[in-house]
Design an enzyme around this catalytic site. Structure first.
Site, PDB file in Angstrom:
ATOM      1  N   ASP A  96     -18.640  65.035 -15.567  1.00  0.00           N
ATOM      2  CA  ASP A  96     -17.294  64.443 -15.575  1.00  0.00           C
ATOM      3  C   ASP A  96     -17.380  62.961 -15.949  1.00  0.00           C
ATOM      4  OD1 ASP A  96     -14.543  64.204 -15.344  1.00  0.00           O
ATOM      5  OD2 ASP A  96     -14.525  64.186 -13.147  1.00  0.00           O
ATOM      6  N   HIS A 108     -15.917  63.700 -20.344  1.00  0.00           N
ATOM      7  CA  HIS A 108     -14.902  62.991 -21.125  1.00  0.00           C
ATOM      8  C   HIS A 108     -15.522  62.069 -22.164  1.00  0.00           C
ATOM      9  CE1 HIS A 108     -11.540  64.281 -18.575  1.00  0.00           C
ATOM     10  NE2 HIS A 108     -12.403  64.177 -17.584  1.00  0.00           N
ATOM     11  N   ASP A 159     -23.287  63.310  -7.844  1.00  0.00           N
ATOM     12  CA  ASP A 159     -23.731  61.916  -7.896  1.00  0.00           C
ATOM     13  C   ASP A 159     -23.887  61.305  -6.510  1.00  0.00           C
ATOM     14  OD1 ASP A 159     -21.050  61.747  -7.254  1.00  0.00           O
ATOM     15  OD2 ASP A 159     -20.486  60.472  -8.950  1.00  0.00           O
ATOM     16  N   HIS A 183     -18.885  61.284  -5.424  1.00  0.00           N
ATOM     17  CA  HIS A 183     -17.711  62.161  -5.411  1.00  0.00           C
ATOM     18  C   HIS A 183     -17.701  63.063  -4.177  1.00  0.00           C
ATOM     19  CE1 HIS A 183     -17.072  60.792  -9.510  1.00  0.00           C
ATOM     20  NE2 HIS A 183     -15.885  61.357  -9.467  1.00  0.00           N
ATOM     21  N   ASN A 222     -12.831  67.370  -5.230  1.00  0.00           N
ATOM     22  CA  ASN A 222     -12.004  66.303  -5.780  1.00  0.00           C
ATOM     23  C   ASN A 222     -10.745  66.864  -6.431  1.00  0.00           C
ATOM     24  OD1 ASN A 222     -15.170  65.288  -6.520  1.00  0.00           O
ATOM     25  ND2 ASN A 222     -13.912  64.007  -5.215  1.00  0.00           N
ATOM     26  N   ALA A 245     -12.660  57.528 -10.592  1.00  0.00           N
ATOM     27  CA  ALA A 245     -12.178  57.838 -11.941  1.00  0.00           C
ATOM     28  C   ALA A 245     -13.331  58.382 -12.772  1.00  0.00           C
ATOM     29  CB  ALA A 245     -11.593  56.585 -12.587  1.00  0.00           C
ATOM     30  N   GLY A 246     -13.631  59.652 -12.566  1.00  0.00           N
ATOM     31  CA  GLY A 246     -14.755  60.219 -13.292  1.00  0.00           C
ATOM     32  C   GLY A 246     -16.058  59.614 -12.811  1.00  0.00           C
ATOM     33  N   ALA A 257      -7.281  60.490 -10.878  1.00  0.00           N
ATOM     34  CA  ALA A 257      -7.222  59.446 -11.907  1.00  0.00           C
ATOM     35  C   ALA A 257      -6.428  59.883 -13.137  1.00  0.00           C
ATOM     36  CB  ALA A 257      -8.636  59.044 -12.319  1.00  0.00           C
ATOM     37  N   HIS A 259      -7.090  69.860  -9.754  1.00  0.00           N
ATOM     38  CA  HIS A 259      -5.968  68.950  -9.497  1.00  0.00           C
ATOM     39  C   HIS A 259      -4.803  69.777  -8.960  1.00  0.00           C
ATOM     40  CE1 HIS A 259      -7.800  65.319 -11.139  1.00  0.00           C
ATOM     41  NE2 HIS A 259      -8.340  66.102 -12.045  1.00  0.00           N
TER      42      HIS A 259
END
Length: 394
Positions: free
Chosen positions: A283, A69, A257, A260, A228, A317-318, A149, A204
């Site tokens: 992300d 993003h 990471d 997540h 996620n 959130a990302g 998110a 999602h």
């Protein structure tokens, strides 16, 4: 450096498309890879600019981040050329040479503005930076039950007519769409995406295992950020996660990471899916490469501290994950090889986006999108289409 000269990265380990050369070299001329070989095969030409290193340095293809993003206080949803330019200039620092500018669930007007901007930028971008190779439309055609998110107020049912408008606004550059196929008209949009050579990604989504099967039949071929924003694994309902593990038709994104999903779950996914189908993504948000603080994501405040980005209620959130850290983490969590990493960061995304004829591996004739890693897997140099876009300072 003479613009007509060639660059030779010499005495390095080269991870080429078909073999790994321990004492190798690679030659870049006019934005392309023109030679790959062992150092004894290299014949120096008058205009050659030779960068001599050592075999502890590794040359791999640049990463293609299909889900990002923002970075460095810029976000694709800003809807400005400056924001995309900032992203393109920053990402070579972490070994990314191509990316999909990724939108998020917002008002129709905000999404269309971002799409128009990205489409125009793609047409005009220069060679010196990471290349925007398309757009990833994440939402708004997702499940309210799995919003994560993504702002629930702007979620809507899949809509072929609206997507057609948006693709036109984007100049045809939407390459991947995250959607929930179980929502009304979800399969119709999935089929349309397949027909128009756009990747349909399940994300999602509250789909059952069988609904994922129906989506695959309709044309879905991708899973957005595994674990996620999806129906998880249950022994009587395998859900989206079970389908990602078991269905060979699907490429599967993963954010490695360690936040997540735990390192053990990265290893479980890797063992099931393997480097043949997995794609590493970041992300990441505008907060990446910035200090701790509060930043914006789709009109929502996001709190960033060291490793984690969350909404006020604690929802992830990302990420602020850098691609080279994704590489290090994945190797640590799974014990995979750097050859496997090349598949997951370059080859698989290039194949999924139908770019493998020009990107995704080190092969003569392909774009000179090249990353030099040191013995610690830190990025030493990044070349975007033959131009040195980043060099680590001593």
């Amino acid at each position: 450096m003479d613009t007509h000269s060639s660059i030779i990265i010499y005495n390095v380990t080269v991870y080429s498309e078909n073999q790994t050369l321990k004492n190798g070299y690679i030659k870049l001329t006019n934005k392309k890879i023109t030679e790959i070989g062992e150092i004894h095969q290299y014949l120096r030409q008058p205009n050659d600019h030779v960068i001599e290193l050592s075999p502890s340095y590794k040359v791999i293809p640049g990463a293609i981040d299909v889900h990002i993003h923002g970075v460095n206080n810029a976000d694709a949803m800003d809807g400005t050329a400056e924001a995309l330019k900032t992203m393109a200039r920053t990402l070579p620092k972490e070994g990314t040479t191509s990316f999909l500018a990724t939108t998020m669930t917002q008002s129709n007007e905000a999404v269309e503005k971002a799409l128009r901007n990205a489409g125009a930028y793609i047409e005009e971008q220069t060679d010196a930076d990471a290349e925007v190779v398309g757009i990833h439309l994440e939402g708004p055609f997702i499940s309210p039950k799995r919003a994560g998110a993504q702002p629930p107020t702007h979620i809507q049912d899949p809509n072929v007519a609206l997507f057609q408008e948006w693709q036109k606004a984007a100049g045809g550059h939407i390459k991947l769409v995250t959607l929930a196929p179980e929502q009304p008209n979800g399969l119709a949009l999935t089929s349309y995406l397949k027909e128009t050579n756009v990747v349909a990604s399940i994300g999602h989504s509250d789909s059952t295992y069988d609904q994922v099967g129906e989506a695959i039949e309709a044309g879905a071929s991708h899973i957005t950020h595994l674990y996620n924003g999806m129906r998880g694994l249950h022994h009587r309902e395998p859900g989206v996660l079970g389908a990602a593990y078991l269905r060979d038709e699907l490429f599967v994104e993963l954010i490695t990471d360690g936040i997540h999903c735990r390192p053990e779950m990265v290893k479980l996914a890797y063992d099931q899916i393997t480097s043949e189908r997995m794609i590493l993504i970041t992300d990441s948000l505008r907060a990446k490469w910035l200090k701790n603080g509060t930043y914006d994501l789709g009109g929502q405040p996001v709190h960033v501290n060291d490793t984690t980005a969350t909404l006020a209620d604690g929802t992830l959130a990302g990420s602020i994950l850098k691609m080279n850290d994704a590489i290090k983490n994945t190797m640590s969590f799974t014990n995979c090889s750097l050859e496997d990493i090349v598949k997951m960061t370059a080859e698989n995304p290039a194949k999924q986006l139908n770019l493998f004829d020009t990107k995704g591996s080190l092969k003569i004739g392909k774009d000179a999108d090249i990353v030099v890693l040191n013995e610690n897997l830190d990025v030493e140099m990044t070349f975007c289409r033959g131009t040195l876009s980043f060099q680590k300072e001593d």
